[in-house]
Enzyme design. Structure first.
Site, PDB file in Angstrom:
ATOM      1  N   ASP A  67      -7.159   0.932  -4.133  1.00  0.00           N
ATOM      2  CA  ASP A  67      -6.756   0.300  -5.390  1.00  0.00           C
ATOM      3  C   ASP A  67      -7.457  -1.030  -5.640  1.00  0.00           C
ATOM      4  O   ASP A  67      -8.148  -1.562  -4.767  1.00  0.00           O
ATOM      5  CB  ASP A  67      -5.227   0.109  -5.426  1.00  0.00           C
ATOM      6  CG  ASP A  67      -4.658  -0.352  -4.082  1.00  0.00           C
ATOM      7  OD1 ASP A  67      -5.401  -0.967  -3.298  1.00  0.00           O
ATOM      8  OD2 ASP A  67      -3.478  -0.087  -3.818  1.00  0.00           O
ATOM      9  N   ASN A 135       9.121  -1.404  -1.070  1.00  0.00           N
ATOM     10  CA  ASN A 135       9.836  -0.401  -1.870  1.00  0.00           C
ATOM     11  C   ASN A 135       9.330   1.026  -1.624  1.00  0.00           C
ATOM     12  O   ASN A 135       9.674   1.946  -2.347  1.00  0.00           O
ATOM     13  CB  ASN A 135       9.720  -0.740  -3.364  1.00  0.00           C
ATOM     14  CG  ASN A 135       8.273  -0.727  -3.865  1.00  0.00           C
ATOM     15  OD1 ASN A 135       7.365  -0.355  -3.131  1.00  0.00           O
ATOM     16  ND2 ASN A 135       8.071  -1.127  -5.109  1.00  0.00           N
ATOM     17  N   HIS A 137       6.097   2.000  -1.693  1.00  0.00           N
ATOM     18  CA  HIS A 137       4.870   2.413  -2.381  1.00  0.00           C
ATOM     19  C   HIS A 137       3.721   2.635  -1.393  1.00  0.00           C
ATOM     20  O   HIS A 137       3.668   2.017  -0.333  1.00  0.00           O
ATOM     21  CB  HIS A 137       4.481   1.448  -3.520  1.00  0.00           C
ATOM     22  CG  HIS A 137       3.924   0.118  -3.110  1.00  0.00           C
ATOM     23  ND1 HIS A 137       4.189  -1.039  -3.812  1.00  0.00           N
ATOM     24  CD2 HIS A 137       3.094  -0.269  -2.101  1.00  0.00           C
ATOM     25  CE1 HIS A 137       3.546  -2.048  -3.246  1.00  0.00           C
ATOM     26  NE2 HIS A 137       2.885  -1.610  -2.211  1.00  0.00           N
TER      27      HIS A 137
HETATM   28  C1  F6R Z   1      -3.195  -2.130  -0.582  1.00  0.00           C
HETATM   29  C2  F6R Z   1      -2.141  -1.221  -1.021  1.00  0.00           C
HETATM   30  C3  F6R Z   1      -0.701  -1.550  -0.865  1.00  0.00           C
HETATM   31  C4  F6R Z   1      -0.364  -2.306   0.424  1.00  0.00           C
HETATM   32  C5  F6R Z   1       1.128  -2.611   0.497  1.00  0.00           C
HETATM   33  C6  F6R Z   1       1.485  -3.399   1.737  1.00  0.00           C
HETATM   34  O1  F6R Z   1      -4.476  -1.593  -0.821  1.00  0.00           O
HETATM   35  O2  F6R Z   1      -2.456  -0.205  -1.542  1.00  0.00           O
HETATM   36  O3  F6R Z   1       0.033  -0.355  -0.904  1.00  0.00           O
HETATM   37  O4  F6R Z   1      -0.747  -1.523   1.512  1.00  0.00           O
HETATM   38  O5  F6R Z   1       1.510  -3.316  -0.642  1.00  0.00           O
HETATM   39  O6  F6R Z   1       0.854  -4.658   1.673  1.00  0.00           O
HETATM   40  P1  F6R Z   1       0.865  -5.647   2.928  1.00  0.00           P
HETATM   41  O7  F6R Z   1       0.051  -4.975   3.990  1.00  0.00           O
HETATM   42  O8  F6R Z   1       0.196  -6.893   2.429  1.00  0.00           O
HETATM   43  O9  F6R Z   1       2.289  -5.818   3.325  1.00  0.00           O
END
Ligand code: F6R
Length: 240
Positions: A67, A135, A137
């Protein structure tokens, strides 16, 4: 799902690299699916360390990323493309021309989604690295995203915006939209490596591993993937 619980973040990163290295050793032209955020930084450090030790080369490796923030691209400090260059690409011998991320600055975002989907349809990702949102995702597929989704423009939830505010000077600076691979794109990878660290991920990890498969928890679809590793530290595993 193969769930591996490690003592702490460093052990999680080392274990993740073991799985990554198996892929890198099995073919010299592996296609990596990569993620940004704080979670995979330790894995990227392990990749750089082993490259510098002369044990692995990225010369023929290519990559795609999950992303990018809308409005961000090459040269922008907060962009995911610069994150990847700073945390991995600039420290190994990967050819930047073989690395691809969705572009958040495209004039026509639908055309960019179409380009990225066509690209993803033309390759077979050998291993997809994932972090997980508090959450549930994966990528920026927020709760409620259809499991059949492909690359799309996403409105980030308030929770994601506030979780990501730690990387910005103020919450007002956090982009509110992103372009993200869809869940179907993610599931097409041959192998998945989801990493999580810290108690703020414990509920999401519980729902992903032990909950029902539901679009309310995007990562729960991984229960249906044939080769998925969930590598977590004790804090993230604390509700399992
Ligand atoms: C990043 C992405 C997100 C992160 C998620 C966790 O490319 O797609 O899904 O993996 O938000 O972020 P962190 O690792 O910063 O807790």
């Amino acid at each position: 799902m193969k769930v591996i619980v490690c003592k702490n973040y460093d052990e999680m990163s080392a274990k993740a690299y073991e799985v990554m290295k198996e892929v890198l050793s099995s073919k010299d032209n592996a296609i990596l699916g990569l993620a940004t955020g704080s979670t995979p930084i330790g894995l990227y450090k392990e990749m750089i360390k082993d490259y510098k030790a002369g044990n692995v080369s990225y010369k023929n490796v290519s990559s795609v990323n999950l992303d990018e923030y809308i409005g961000q691209g090459v040269g922008d400090e907060q962009s995911y493309v610069e994150f990847m260059r700073n945390n991995l690409f600039n420290h190994v011998d990967i050819d930047l021309a073989k690395t691809d991320l969705p572009c958040g600055k495209a004039e026509d975002m639908q055309a960019e989604c179409d380009r990225y989907n066509a690209k993803l349809a033309s390759i077979s990702v050998d291993i997809q690295v994932l972090g997980i949102g508090g959450n549930g995702h994966i990528g920026f597929n927020e709760p409620g995203t259809p499991f059949g989704s492909v690359t799309h423009v996403v409105d980030l939830t308030e929770r994601t915006i506030s979780d990501n505010a730690r990387f910005f000077n103020s919450i007002e600076e956090v982009p509110t939209q992103a372009i993200s691979m869809g869940i179907k794109n993610v599931m097409n990878a041959k192998k998945i490596l989801l990493l999580a660290s810290g108690t703020n991920k414990a509920d999401a990890i519980y729902a992903t591993v032990k909950g029902e498969v539901t679009e309310t928890v995007p990562a729960s679809i991984l229960q249906l993937h044939p080769d998925c590793y969930i590598i977590v530290d004790e804090a993230a595993a604390s509700k399992l």
